[in-house]
Scaffold this motif. Structure first.
Motif, PDB file in Angstrom:
ATOM      1  N   ALA A   1       0.839  -1.207   0.000  1.00 47.21           N
ATOM      2  CA  ALA A   1       0.000   0.000   0.000  1.00 47.21           C
ATOM      3  C   ALA A   1       0.874   1.258   0.000  1.00 47.21           C
ATOM      4  O   ALA A   1       0.566   2.249  -0.686  1.00 47.21           O
TER       5      ALA A   1
ATOM      6  N   ALA B   1       3.768   1.487  -1.358  1.00 47.20           N
ATOM      7  CA  ALA B   1       4.275   1.608  -2.733  1.00 47.20           C
ATOM      8  C   ALA B   1       3.247   2.321  -3.610  1.00 47.20           C
ATOM      9  O   ALA B   1       3.597   3.142  -4.468  1.00 47.20           O
ATOM     10  N   GLY B   2       1.974   2.019  -3.393  1.00 49.58           N
ATOM     11  CA  GLY B   2       0.917   2.684  -4.142  1.00 49.58           C
ATOM     12  C   GLY B   2       0.821   4.158  -3.823  1.00 49.58           C
ATOM     13  O   GLY B   2       0.619   5.000  -4.720  1.00 49.58           O
TER      14      GLY B   2
ATOM     15  N   ALA C   1       3.649   5.891  -5.571  1.00 50.26           N
ATOM     16  CA  ALA C   1       3.420   5.972  -7.016  1.00 50.26           C
ATOM     17  C   ALA C   1       2.339   6.989  -7.363  1.00 50.26           C
ATOM     18  O   ALA C   1       2.393   7.641  -8.404  1.00 50.26           O
ATOM     19  N   ALA C   2       1.352   7.134  -6.488  1.00 51.19           N
ATOM     20  CA  ALA C   2       0.195   7.989  -6.799  1.00 51.19           C
ATOM     21  C   ALA C   2       0.442   9.465  -6.518  1.00 51.19           C
ATOM     22  O   ALA C   2      -0.194  10.323  -7.141  1.00 51.19           O
ATOM     23  N   HIS C   3       1.328   9.783  -5.583  1.00 52.53           N
ATOM     24  CA  HIS C   3       1.456  11.174  -5.125  1.00 52.53           C
ATOM     25  C   HIS C   3       2.880  11.691  -5.277  1.00 52.53           C
ATOM     26  O   HIS C   3       3.732  11.414  -4.443  1.00 52.53           O
TER      27      HIS C   3
ATOM     28  N   GLY D   1      -3.785  14.026   0.047  1.00 53.26           N
ATOM     29  CA  GLY D   1      -4.553  13.016  -0.678  1.00 53.26           C
ATOM     30  C   GLY D   1      -5.988  12.905  -0.201  1.00 53.26           C
ATOM     31  O   GLY D   1      -6.897  12.632  -0.976  1.00 53.26           O
TER      32      GLY D   1
ATOM     33  N   ILE E   1      -6.985   1.468   1.737  1.00 51.75           N
ATOM     34  CA  ILE E   1      -5.664   0.825   1.799  1.00 51.75           C
ATOM     35  C   ILE E   1      -5.525  -0.190   0.664  1.00 51.75           C
ATOM     36  O   ILE E   1      -4.456  -0.319   0.062  1.00 51.75           O
TER      37      ILE E   1
ATOM     38  N   TYR F   1      -5.063   1.822  -2.762  1.00 49.98           N
ATOM     39  CA  TYR F   1      -3.678   2.267  -2.970  1.00 49.98           C
ATOM     40  C   TYR F   1      -2.781   1.090  -3.328  1.00 49.98           C
ATOM     41  O   TYR F   1      -1.902   1.201  -4.189  1.00 49.98           O
ATOM     42  N   LEU F   2      -2.988  -0.020  -2.654  1.00 52.50           N
ATOM     43  CA  LEU F   2      -2.204  -1.224  -2.959  1.00 52.50           C
ATOM     44  C   LEU F   2      -2.403  -1.612  -4.426  1.00 52.50           C
ATOM     45  O   LEU F   2      -1.429  -1.872  -5.151  1.00 52.50           O
TER      46      LEU F   2
ATOM     47  N   TYR G   1      -3.328   0.393  -6.834  1.00 51.85           N
ATOM     48  CA  TYR G   1      -2.703   1.386  -7.705  1.00 51.85           C
ATOM     49  C   TYR G   1      -1.213   1.120  -7.853  1.00 51.85           C
ATOM     50  O   TYR G   1      -0.642   1.283  -8.952  1.00 51.85           O
ATOM     51  N   GLY G   2      -0.576   0.686  -6.771  1.00 53.12           N
ATOM     52  CA  GLY G   2       0.846   0.355  -6.849  1.00 53.12           C
ATOM     53  C   GLY G   2       1.112  -0.733  -7.885  1.00 53.12           C
ATOM     54  O   GLY G   2       2.073  -0.657  -8.666  1.00 53.12           O
TER      55      GLY G   2
ATOM     56  N   ALA H   1       0.493   0.746 -11.402  1.00 53.71           N
ATOM     57  CA  ALA H   1       1.574   1.664 -11.793  1.00 53.71           C
ATOM     58  C   ALA H   1       2.784   0.888 -12.305  1.00 53.71           C
ATOM     59  O   ALA H   1       3.418   1.287 -13.296  1.00 53.71           O
TER      60      ALA H   1
ATOM     61  N   THR I   1      -2.952  11.276 -11.426  1.00 53.29           N
ATOM     62  CA  THR I   1      -3.496  10.073 -10.803  1.00 53.29           C
ATOM     63  C   THR I   1      -4.691  10.404  -9.921  1.00 53.29           C
ATOM     64  O   THR I   1      -4.710  11.449  -9.265  1.00 53.29           O
TER      65      THR I   1
ATOM     66  N   VAL J   1      -6.954   8.160  -7.034  1.00 53.97           N
ATOM     67  CA  VAL J   1      -7.169   6.885  -6.344  1.00 53.97           C
ATOM     68  C   VAL J   1      -8.285   7.061  -5.323  1.00 53.97           C
ATOM     69  O   VAL J   1      -8.165   7.899  -4.418  1.00 53.97           O
TER      70      VAL J   1
END
Lengths: 332, 332
Positions: free
Chosen positions: A15, A17-18, A21-23, A326, B267, B270-271, B273-274, B277, B290, B292
């Motif tokens: 999570a 890592a996400g 990557a997202a922000h 976020g 959570i 986001y996981l 999305y990682g 990505a 992005t 999410v």
């Protein structure tokens, strides 16, 4: 257990890592499990950190950014981060004006933040102040807490005090404001269903199809009582009445949050807010600002909580100040 | 059925009451079930309306506000609004420059918006243009649709085209941009669990504990195939690959949305999305922006969808423009 995960033991790392990557305006220290701003605030300003067990997203990582937190420490799901993480976050964010630790009142969090504050002061000379939020009117002590639990007010406090720190107030003033906000807010939550912790693989508690838990905690810990399932109007009354019985909210404006526990869809949260608003109006509470959505959650639990915060001109002005995170974003 | 509602037949009316109570910058026409801006945009600017069945919140009511929609028509859960509602919304928002109807490709919505457009033109002389979104790569036809279904791109289109209308572009230019955006985006979704429609009182479909539905629609309608439950990395691959196979996204920047279906906690989103990505990077897709979170949902369904939109400087500039709605808010 049906979850969008790779493996229970990898949930937090994956999570994070996400989030990274997202922000692009955030950085993640994967070793220490800290989310912090890519661009630190200016020298001489007080920094704010918070943290706690994961599973309450967007709290706290989703509230890192301009106008709110400087960093958040993520523990495993429903498990306090370690003092090491908090100490490292404190060092990273300090801009020479001290750091406020925002701690929800759970035994592990309180103990570990206390140790981290002492270590940061002793080893790095950082001035640390601490606010422990304890706004949950449901229970006096709990399986996780001595005293009341810290819940929804934490979200509002991070926004309001974050704006004050951004303005350049000193640590003493920032702490005083945090104490004022914590003392002015009350919350109460309920669950229709249990959450399921990934590492456990099964629901935390059993809740029959015709029952609900009033006063539930954000880890699924027991509340005040288990009662027969009721309609939204009755649920709203069971949340609002204990809040209004605990503090007088009729003397000025209030900020109200109708928070989802993570598994309830937005159409139900708006429906619940409509019921809460009717009850508050009837009780003479004037709602000046509103937040409806998932802000402090309990994984996939279905349910909601209500937070009411007494505001004044100062608090409303800080509430309206720009925030770029976020989880909350406006005015910039 | 465990839901935060008073009665199945009152869900929409009660939720609209909550929207009206929560957002002072919105107005609700309860008779016509329209959410519109309290302060209309300036004369001479093109207005945007959308609508559809309820249960997909924040879509569409949560996207009404400066920089996005002028009004949204709410049908009963998963049921198209009527032509009367759409005609009334069209009249209310028209500022003399015409109205764009943003319609997700479902048979009822398309038919009713078409009738509403004709009625508004004939009876009120409002110039109406229509964009039908059809970005879902999962199925060519479906139980609800001739052709592809309209899903996640609708969210991005409402944001981007809303910004263009706010700039003062004329109806022809606004429609051309809408067609460009729709043609540049692709989506694919999946479900871990069914949703439960309040009026039905039980899950829309059965999905065994060890299975998931790939390519599911936002009403729980069947997707491409039902496959054994897999980890997040494998799920991401099953969503991303069909999208990239359908359109080349390697020639410029993209906007990517990882959307929750309503019952999956942040959570997990986001996981996911990682994982998405990583796959996009490997495929040479450059992600410029992005999103999410829960933006186009299916009540309490657990699951997610991925939307990828080819962008260019114009689209990125419009994406970054200020937006002030319940569901998206930045830059103002």
């Amino acid at each position: 257990m049906k979850k969008l995960i790779n493996a229970p033991e990898a949930v937090l790392a994956d999570a994070l890592a996400g989030v990274a990557a997202a922000h692009s305006d955030l950085r993640v220290d994967f070793a220490n499990r800290i989310i912090y701003r890519a661009t630190p605030k200016a020298d001489g300003k007080v920094a704010l950190i918070s943290g706690g067990g994961s599973g309450h997203e967007p709290l706290h990582g989703g509230f890192v950014g301009t106008g709110m937190l400087d960093a958040a420490c993520a523990g495993e799901v429903f498990t306090s981060p370690t003092p090491d993480q908090m100490q490292e976050a404190t060092k990273v964010v300090d801009r020479g004006a001290g750091v406020l630790h925002i701690v929800k009142n759970y035994t592990g969090d309180v103990m570990n933040f206390e140790m981290a504050g002492e270590l940061a002061a002793a080893e790095s000379g950082v001035e640390v102040a601490t606010i422990v939020t304890n706004d949950d009117v449901a229970v006096q002590d709990s399986t996780w807490t001595a005293g009341r639990r810290g819940v929804g007010v934490t979200v509002l406090l991070e926004k309001i005090v974050g704006a004050a720190a951004e303005e350049g107030r000193d640590l003493k003033a920032v702490l005083a404001l945090a104490e004022k906000v914590n003392g002015s807010g009350r919350s109460m939550g309920m669950a229709l269903t249990s959450c399921t912790v990934p590492a456990a693989g099964k629901p935390t508690f059993d809740l029959p199809d015709d029952m609900m838990e009033i006063g539930v905690g954000i880890h699924g810990e027991p509340g005040r009582h288990r009662v027969p399932l009721a309609g939204a109007h009755e649920i709203a009354a069971q949340l609002v009445e204990p809040i209004l019985a605990d503090l007088d909210f009729t003397s000025g404006p209030s900020i109200v949050m109708l928070n989802g526990m993570g598994g309830s869809p937005l159409i139900e949260l708006y429906l619940m807010y409509g019921e809460v608003a009717k009850l508050l109006e009837k009780a003479g509470v004037k709602v000046a600002r509103t937040l409806v959505g998932n802000y402090i959650t309990s994984l996939d639990m279905a349910g909601c909580s209500v937070t009411v915060l007494k505001a004044d001109d100062e608090i409303l002005k800080l509430w309206d100040a720009p925030v770029v995170t976020g989880g909350l974003r406006w005015g910039a």
